[in-house]
Design a protein around this motif. Structure first.
Motif, PDB file in Angstrom:
ATOM      1  N   THR A  44       0.517   3.985  -4.243  1.00 22.86           N
ATOM      2  CA  THR A  44       1.093   3.937  -2.914  1.00 22.86           C
ATOM      3  C   THR A  44       0.315   4.736  -1.889  1.00 22.86           C
ATOM      4  O   THR A  44       0.486   4.547  -0.700  1.00 22.86           O
ATOM      5  N   ASP A  64      -1.625  -3.071  -3.184  1.00 16.21           N
ATOM      6  CA  ASP A  64      -0.417  -3.194  -2.390  1.00 16.21           C
ATOM      7  C   ASP A  64      -0.530  -2.340  -1.131  1.00 16.21           C
ATOM      8  O   ASP A  64      -1.164  -1.285  -1.131  1.00 16.21           O
ATOM      9  N   ASP A  68       5.315   2.656   3.629  1.00 18.84           N
ATOM     10  CA  ASP A  68       6.626   2.804   2.998  1.00 18.84           C
ATOM     11  C   ASP A  68       7.728   3.049   4.031  1.00 18.84           C
ATOM     12  O   ASP A  68       8.784   3.599   3.722  1.00 18.84           O
ATOM     13  N   ASN A 588       5.114  -4.245   2.088  1.00 13.64           N
ATOM     14  CA  ASN A 588       5.456  -5.112   0.953  1.00 13.64           C
ATOM     15  C   ASN A 588       4.523  -6.316   0.819  1.00 13.64           C
ATOM     16  O   ASN A 588       4.954  -7.428   0.534  1.00 13.64           O
ATOM     17  N   TYR A 589       3.224  -6.071   0.998  1.00 14.50           N
ATOM     18  CA  TYR A 589       2.244  -7.148   0.820  1.00 14.50           C
ATOM     19  C   TYR A 589       1.321  -6.767  -0.331  1.00 14.50           C
ATOM     20  O   TYR A 589       0.932  -5.600  -0.469  1.00 14.50           O
ATOM     21  N   THR A 590       0.987  -7.730  -1.176  1.00 14.87           N
ATOM     22  CA  THR A 590       0.128  -7.467  -2.332  1.00 14.87           C
ATOM     23  C   THR A 590      -0.897  -8.564  -2.503  1.00 14.87           C
ATOM     24  O   THR A 590      -0.667  -9.705  -2.079  1.00 14.87           O
ATOM     25  N   GLU A 597       6.753  -8.189  -7.920  1.00 15.38           N
ATOM     26  CA  GLU A 597       7.101  -7.611  -6.640  1.00 15.38           C
ATOM     27  C   GLU A 597       5.924  -6.812  -6.083  1.00 15.38           C
ATOM     28  O   GLU A 597       5.182  -6.199  -6.848  1.00 15.38           O
ATOM     29  N   PRO A 598       5.764  -6.781  -4.750  1.00 11.19           N
ATOM     30  CA  PRO A 598       6.563  -7.517  -3.770  1.00 11.19           C
ATOM     31  C   PRO A 598       6.141  -8.982  -3.666  1.00 11.19           C
ATOM     32  O   PRO A 598       4.951  -9.286  -3.656  1.00 11.19           O
ATOM     33  N   GLN A 602       9.628 -10.663   0.498  1.00  9.14           N
ATOM     34  CA  GLN A 602       9.856  -9.244   0.745  1.00  9.14           C
ATOM     35  C   GLN A 602       8.928  -8.665   1.813  1.00  9.14           C
ATOM     36  O   GLN A 602       9.115  -7.527   2.250  1.00  9.14           O
TER      37      GLN A 602
END
Length: 607
Positions: A44, A64, A68, A588-590, A597-598, A602
Motif C-alpha cells: 500500500t 494496486d 487509501d 481501488n485500481y489494480t 479485489e479490487p 470497486q
C-alpha cells in the motif's frame, strides 16, 4: 480478456507491433532475484519517483493504487485508450479482433470464470466442477448474474456463444483447435449435426461441456468463458451479427458498466450497472476516449485522463515525478528474443521442415551468439532497468512453471570465442571476421523491426557485440524492416524468406504456460522452424493426463526449458515491466494478472 489459444497468438502478433511502435521490436517472484522479475503484491505504500542513478526495478512499483482515502459514492473517471488509429467498435467478445475493442469490453462484459495467480480458471460468475476423467466440465452460473437489460445470464447463452463461433457463417477469428476439442463440434460446424453434442444445457443456469481430449490447458484459457445474450441475437443471421446494432451501437454485457453512448472510433461513455452481481459500482460514469501516443503525457499531466491503457517504459524516467500521477507496475507476460532460422514451413503438411544444411545449424554458433550479448546492459541503457536480461522461455509472470535453477548463458565474449574456435569458425583471411567451417565467407543476415527511438541502436548494439567475437552480421537489406514486411519475411502465413538467417522478435505468452503454439513442429508461429523428437515428446507430456499432476507438469516444463537452452533454436533477450500511470485521486485500481479485489466495480475517486 482471457487468452485462449487463438487470442494468445493474436496478442503475440499485436505485442510485436506495440514493441515496434514503442521500442525495438506481460507476476512476479519466480526468478528468485526480485529485482529481476520479482514483484510486490498488494503493498500500500506509494512508491516510484526519480532514481538517483536513473536505473529502476519492477520492485519500485505496486500493482494496486496506494490512495487509501474515503471513496466518494458517484463521480467519474476518464480512461485513455492509447492508439494511433480509431477503435473498430466490435463490442462483443465473440467477434472482436483487436486490443482497442477489448480495452472497452473489459469494463462492459465479464467472463463467467475468474483467473487465479497461476493463470488458471477459478469460480467467478460461474462455478466449475470437473469429472474424474477430466473430460466433462459442469458450470453453474450464479443466480444473481444478469445481463444489463435485466434478463438473467443463462446456460443457453453460453452454449449459444460457442455455437455461434462454430457456425459455418461466423466471420470472426475464434473457431480454433480449442473449440474443435469439444465433442461434436466439427460435426456441427460441417453441417452434419444440428447441435453440438458436447454442449448440454442441464437447466437454466447449468451447462456441461464434454471434451474429446482433456488437457491441463483447458483450465488455462482453453475454455471459451464468455456468453452472448441469446434473447437479443437469436433472430440475427450469424453472417450479419458482426455488423449488427447489437454489436456496434447497443452492446450489452454482464459487467459493472453499461454502454450509454458511442462516438464511433473516438469514445464510449459508460454508466454504472447498479444491478451488477458483485455489487453496485462506486463510479457513476466512465468515459473511454482514444488518445494518440504522442499526447499521453500531456493528457495525464493536465488531468484530461485519469489512467491509460499503455505507457512506454522508456518514457518513465522523464516523467517519474509527474505530480498528479502514481505509476503502477507489474511483470509483463512477454519476452523478446533472437531466433535462428533452422528450416522452412511445409504448407502442404502444415508443419516444420528442418533444413540440415541451415547456415545457423551449428548449435555452438547459436550458443556463442547468446554468450556474446550483454542483455543486462541493453536493459539498463535503453530501458533504465525496466526491461532486464531474460533467461528461459517461461517468463516471471508464470512463477509456478519457471525453472529458476536452469543454467543459461550469461554475457561472456571469451566463452563465445572459445565455442566458435572449437566449432571450426575461424578467421582465416585476417579480415576480422570468421569464415564458416569450410573456410567460406560467413555473412549472417539479421531481420529486425523499425519503430521507436531504440530500435536502431539496439540492433546496432547486437551487430557490434557479434562483431567483437568475429561474426559478420548485417541487417537484412541493410535496414530495419517495417512491421508487415518483417512478418512476411520471417514466416507469417508459412512464408520463409531464405535471406533471413536470424531475427529479433517478441512473444506475448498469455495465461496458458503450454509453449506448443509457439515451438511445436505443427505451429506456424514456430518461426525458427525448430523441430526435435525430444521437443515433441516434452510438449506432448505437458498436455498429457499425467500433467494434471502439477508437480509432474512442472518437471516436464523444467526439462523443456533445459532443452531449449541446450538446443538454442531461439534465445530470450529481455523480460519487461508493464507500467500504468493512474491519477492520484483514483482508488481501488489494480493491474494484477489474477482476478481479485479490487474489482472494477470497486474503483472510485476520493476527490
Amino acid at each position: 480478456m482471457r487468452k485462449t489459444k487463438w487470442t494468445k497468438l493474436l496478442f503475440a502478433m499485436m505485442l510485436v507491433l506495440v514493441l515496434a511502435l514503442a521500442a525495438c521490436s506481460k507476476d512476479s517472484g519466480g526468478s528468485g532475484d526480485k529485482a529481476k522479475g520479482g514483484g510486490n503484491k498488494n503493498k500500500t505504500a506509494e512508491k516510484g519517483g526519480k532514481s538517483e542513478d536513473g536505473i529502476y526495478s519492477i520492485e519500485d512499483f505496486n500493482e494496486d493504487t496506494s490512495n487509501d482515502g474515503e471513496v466518494k459514492k458517484g463521480g467519474e473517471i476518464t480512461f485513455g485508450l492509447v492508439s494511433d488509429s480509431p477503435f473498430k467498435g466490435t463490442l462483443n467478445w465473440t467477434f472482436y479482433d483487436g486490443d482497442p475493442d477489448s480495452q472497452i469490453l473489459k469494463w462492459v462484459d465479464d467472463a463467467l470464470l475468474d483467473i487465479d495467480k497461476d493463470h488458471n480458471y477459478k469460480d467467478g460468475a460461474a462455478s466449475i466442477e470437473v469429472s474424474d476423467d477430466k473430460k466433462t466440465y459442469t458450470f453453474k452460473i450464479k443466480d444473481n448474474v444478469n445481463w444489463q437489460d435485466g434478463e438473467p445470464v443463462k446456460a443457453e447463452d453460453w452454449a449459444f456463444a460457442i455455437e455461434t463461433i462454430a457456425n459455418k457463417d461466423y466471420d470472426g477469428p475464434r473457431y480454433d483447435s480449442t473449440l474443435k476439442n469439444i465433442k461434436g463440434m466439427e460435426e456441427y460446424h460441417n453441417g452434419k449435426a444440428d447441435k453440438v453434442s458436447g454442449l448440454e444445457v442441464v437447466d437454466e443456469k447449468t451447462l456441461k461441456m464434454t471434451f474429446i481430449d482433456p488437457t491441463p490447458s483447458l483450465l488455462a484459457g482453453g475454455i471459451w468463458p464468455y456468453a452472448m445474450p441469446k434473447h437479443i441475437f437469436k433472430d440475427i443471421p450469424v453472417k450479419d451479427m458482426t455488423k449488427s446494432d447489437a454489436v456496434r451501437k447497443n452492446p450489452i454485457g454482464s459487467g459493472p458498466f453499461k454502454v450509454d453512448s458511442i462516438v464511433p472510433g473516438e469514445s464510449v461513455t459508460l454508466v454504472a450497472n447498479k444491478d451488477y452481481w458483485r455489487g453496485e459500482p462506486n463510479l457513476d460514469k466512465v468515459t473511454i476516449k482514444v488518445i494518440d501516443p504522442s499526447v499521453v503525457v500531456k493528457e495525464l499531466q493536465n488531468g484530461s485522463v485519469d489512467m491509460v491503457s499503455s505507457f512506454p517504459t522508456d518514457q518513465y524516467p522523464d516523467n517519474a515525478d509527474m505530480k498528479n500521477v502514481e505509476f503502477l507496475g507489474n511483470v509483463d507476460m512477454a519476452y523478446t528474443y533472437i531466433g535462428f532460422k533452422l528450416g522452412t514451413w511445409d504448407k502442404k503438411k502444415g508443419q516444420v521442415k528442418p533444413n540440415p544444411d541451415a547456415k545457423m545449424g551449428d548449435v555452438n554458433l547459436r550458443k556463442a551468439m547468446w554468450y556474446a550479448v550483454d542483455n543486462d546492459a541493453v536493459g539498463e541503457k535503453f530501458y533504465h532497468g525496466l526491461r532486464w536480461s531474460a533467461d528461459t522461455l517461461i517468463d516471471p509472470a508464470h512463477p509456478t512453471w519457471r525453472a529458476d535453477d536452469v543454467e543459461t548463458p550469461k554475457y561472456d565474449p571469451e566463452k563465445a570465442k572459445e565455442l566458435l574456435d572449437e566449432a571450426g569458425f575461424e578467421d582465416k583471411d585476417g579480415d576480422g571476421y570468421r569464415e564458416d567451417k569450410d573456410g567460406k565467407e560467413l555473412v549472417i543476415n539479421f531481420a529486425s523491426m523499425s519503430g521507436g527511438d531504440t530500435a536502431e541502436p539496439i540492433a546496432k548494439y547486437y551487430i557490434q557485440a557479434w562483431k567483437e567475437v568475429g561474426l559478420h552480421v548485417e541487417l537484412l537489406d541493410g535496414r530495419l524492416q517495417e512491421f508487415e514486411a518483417f512478418y512476411d519475411r520471417v514466416g507469417n502465413g508459412g512464408n520463409d524468406d531464405p535471406k533471413v538467417d536470424i531475427f529479433q522478435g517478441a512473444w506475448g505468452t498469455g495465461d496458458d504456460v503450454d509453449p506448443s503454439g509457439l515451438y511445436g513442429k505443427d505451429a506456424m508461429f514456430n518461426f525458427s522452424r525448430y523441430e526435435s523428437a525430444e521437443n515433441d515428446k516434452l510438449l506432448k507430456e505437458g498436455l498429457s493426463d499425467k500433467a494434471f499432476d502439477m508437480d509432474y507438469r512442472k518437471d516436464v516444463y523444467k526439462k523443456w526449458q533445459e532443452l531449449m537452452v541446450e538446443d538454442v533454436p531461439v534465445f530470450p533477450t529481455l523480460f519487461r515491466a508493464q507500467l500504468v500511470p493512474v491519477n492520484k485521486r483514483v482508488a481501488n485500481y489494480t493491474i494484477a494478472h489474477e482476478d481479485r479485489e479490487p474489482f472494477k466495480y470497486q474503483i472510485g475517486v476520493t476527490e
